[in-house]
Write an enzyme that holds these catalytic residues in place. Structure first.
Site, mmCIF file in Angstrom:
data_model
loop_
_atom_site.group_PDB
_atom_site.id
_atom_site.type_symbol
_atom_site.label_atom_id
_atom_site.label_comp_id
_atom_site.label_asym_id
_atom_site.label_seq_id
_atom_site.Cartn_x
_atom_site.Cartn_y
_atom_site.Cartn_z
ATOM 1 N N SER B 46 43.066 37.306 43.199
ATOM 2 C CA SER B 46 43.192 35.898 42.832
ATOM 3 C C SER B 46 42.362 35.706 41.575
ATOM 4 O O SER B 46 41.191 36.109 41.531
ATOM 5 C CB SER B 46 42.682 35.006 43.961
ATOM 6 O OG SER B 46 43.031 33.665 43.693
ATOM 7 N N GLU B 47 42.963 35.105 40.539
ATOM 8 C CA GLU B 47 42.319 35.160 39.220
ATOM 9 C C GLU B 47 41.040 34.332 39.119
ATOM 10 O O GLU B 47 40.335 34.413 38.129
ATOM 11 C CB GLU B 47 43.313 34.793 38.120
ATOM 12 C CG GLU B 47 43.816 33.366 38.121
ATOM 13 C CD GLU B 47 45.111 33.188 38.895
ATOM 14 O OE1 GLU B 47 45.382 34.009 39.808
ATOM 15 O OE2 GLU B 47 45.839 32.225 38.604
ATOM 16 N N ASN B 48 40.736 33.530 40.144
ATOM 17 C CA ASN B 48 39.434 32.860 40.116
ATOM 18 C C ASN B 48 38.303 33.810 40.512
ATOM 19 O O ASN B 48 37.141 33.408 40.511
ATOM 20 C CB ASN B 48 39.433 31.598 40.992
ATOM 21 C CG ASN B 48 39.863 31.861 42.414
ATOM 22 O OD1 ASN B 48 40.757 32.663 42.663
ATOM 23 N ND2 ASN B 48 39.224 31.202 43.345
#
Lengths: 194, 218
Positions: B46-48
């Site tokens: 997840s890019e966060n």
């Protein structure tokens, strides 16, 4: 060396009108709420805020927007904030929307002493307008410049006197790791504990 | 019969390969995690800043500090790790994530994708979408074939502001699996019971149709 100060007022001492701030947080997580409350109290104006999001109307950077303390936002995603949208559409607020990875890397580069870098993100889109394009390995890239700030404010769960921070406590999985290292690119790092 | 959103997700899940790192966008792509084929082990990024994302938490077990890029509360698997955004996008830009699945408003026959802005209507920002589409080697778009007004989203040329240029390789809709090659859409599979004629009539872009188009095996 003891970097711990007694309250947010002392931590944010030195922030003045017109300064650029990097502000941590993603969605409603990791928002430095105590520092933002202090900025509201100080009433500093014409701030440029570099932050992935802009909070919601009544939490996070939304509070600074309500008080018209922000002149410019540099962000990647700004949904879920009516006051933000109103100020942006009326032209009161200057907004620079940047791909999230480019935003993070521009902050990192600023702290790492790298003035600019090439990335494929945004090539062929409106993000690339006015930017230098170069081909590397057969693929077009655009030139993005570094970002720096006068202060960075982040939220942490725990810290020590040396200034090491743990961002969040996740007891169920026993995983702890500091993040927000990207924001070390400001001259001064400030944080408010919960 | 046309697929529902879960059907689209199920078909995309068949594309997963053992050992891949996969990034799932908001909406239909998120559902792909529910249909990982047996014997296949993938890690979700997840890019966060998470590698090793797990399923959604049960009611009462949510941790407000633990969210995915769509700001939904999630769980993490054993061995998961957290990192800052610069590191997260280094993984993406450096092509260490093998597959990106994301939604779109429009896709064109040369692989352009538009999914972040409707001028005058929706200006929320691109988030990580531009980084993901510019760098991922393997991008699958999960979307409905037409928009709410009934207009085809599978176009000769996108009309909305672009998110990325020439990057989409495959599109899965409620009607069909399409591949993008040589500046054209190629019909690979049709949803069970959906006719080739219906797919042709709902596709605005140039579509190459082979003599035999197999049904999806779901």
């Amino acid at each position: 060396m003891n970097k711990v100060v007694k309250d947010p007022a002392q931590a944010l001492d030195g922030i003045q009108d017109g300064m650029t701030l990097m502000v941590g947080g993603f969605g409603l997580c990791g928002i430095p709420e105590n520092s933002i409350a202090q900025l509201v109290k100080m009433g500093v104006k014409n701030l440029t805020c570099i932050s992935n999001n802009a909070g919601v109307d009544d939490f996070g950077l939304g509070l600074l927007l309500q008080g018209k303390q922000v002149k410019k936002m540099i962000s990647s995603y700004v949904g879920e904030n009516d006051e933000f949208e109103r100020q942006m559409l009326s032209g009161e607020l200057e907004v620079d929307l940047i791909p999230q990875g480019s935003l993070a890397e521009r902050c990192r580069a600023g702290g790492a002493g790298i003035p600019a870098f090439f990335t494929p993100a945004g090539y062929g889109t409106e993000v690339a307008e006015g930017k230098e394009v170069r081909i590397f390995n057969g693929k077009p890239h655009i030139l993005e410049s570094a970002l720096t700030a006068d202060f960075a404010i982040v939220k942490a769960w725990k810290g020590d006197t040396e200034g090491n921070l743990i961002a969040a406590h996740l007891p169920r999985r026993k995983i702890r790791k500091t993040h927000r290292t990207t924001h070390r690119s400001s001259k001064k790092l400030t944080y408010g504990t919960r | 019969m046309a697929l529902d959103k879960n059907g689209i997700a199920k078909r995309i899940a068949q594309e997963l390969k053992d050992g891949w790192y996969v990034n799932l966008g908001i909406g239909i792509p998120t559902l792909v995690a529910n249909y990982i084929p047996e014997g296949i082990d993938v890690e979700f990024q997840s890019e966060n800043g998470i590698l090793g994302m797990g399923p959604f938490p049960f009611d009462g077990q949510e941790d407000p500090d633990l969210i995915n890029a769509g700001k939904q509360t999630i769980t993490v698997r054993d061995g998961a790790s957290f990192f800052d955004s610069a590191m997260s996008f280094a993984m993406i830009r450096g092509q260490h994530v093998q597959l990106t699945v994301l939604g779109a408003m429009e896709v064109s026959q040369n692989g352009d994708i538009a999914n972040w802005k409707i001028p005058g209507k929706m200006v929320k920002g691109m988030g990580g979408a531009m980084d993901l589409v510019a760098s991922a080697e393997n991008i699958i778009v999960a979307m409905m074939h037409s928009n709410k007004a009934g207009e085809s989203k599978i176009l000769k040329e996108c009309t909305l502001p672009l998110t990325g240029v020439g990057c989409v390789k495959k599109v899965v809709t409620e009607l069909a699996v399409l591949e993008i090659k040589d500046g054209k859409f190629h019909l690979i599979e049709r949803a069970p019971g959906v006719s080739v004629e219906e797919i042709i009539s709902k596709t605005e872009g140039d579509l190459v149709v082979p003599d035999f188009v197999p049904e999806m095996q779901l």
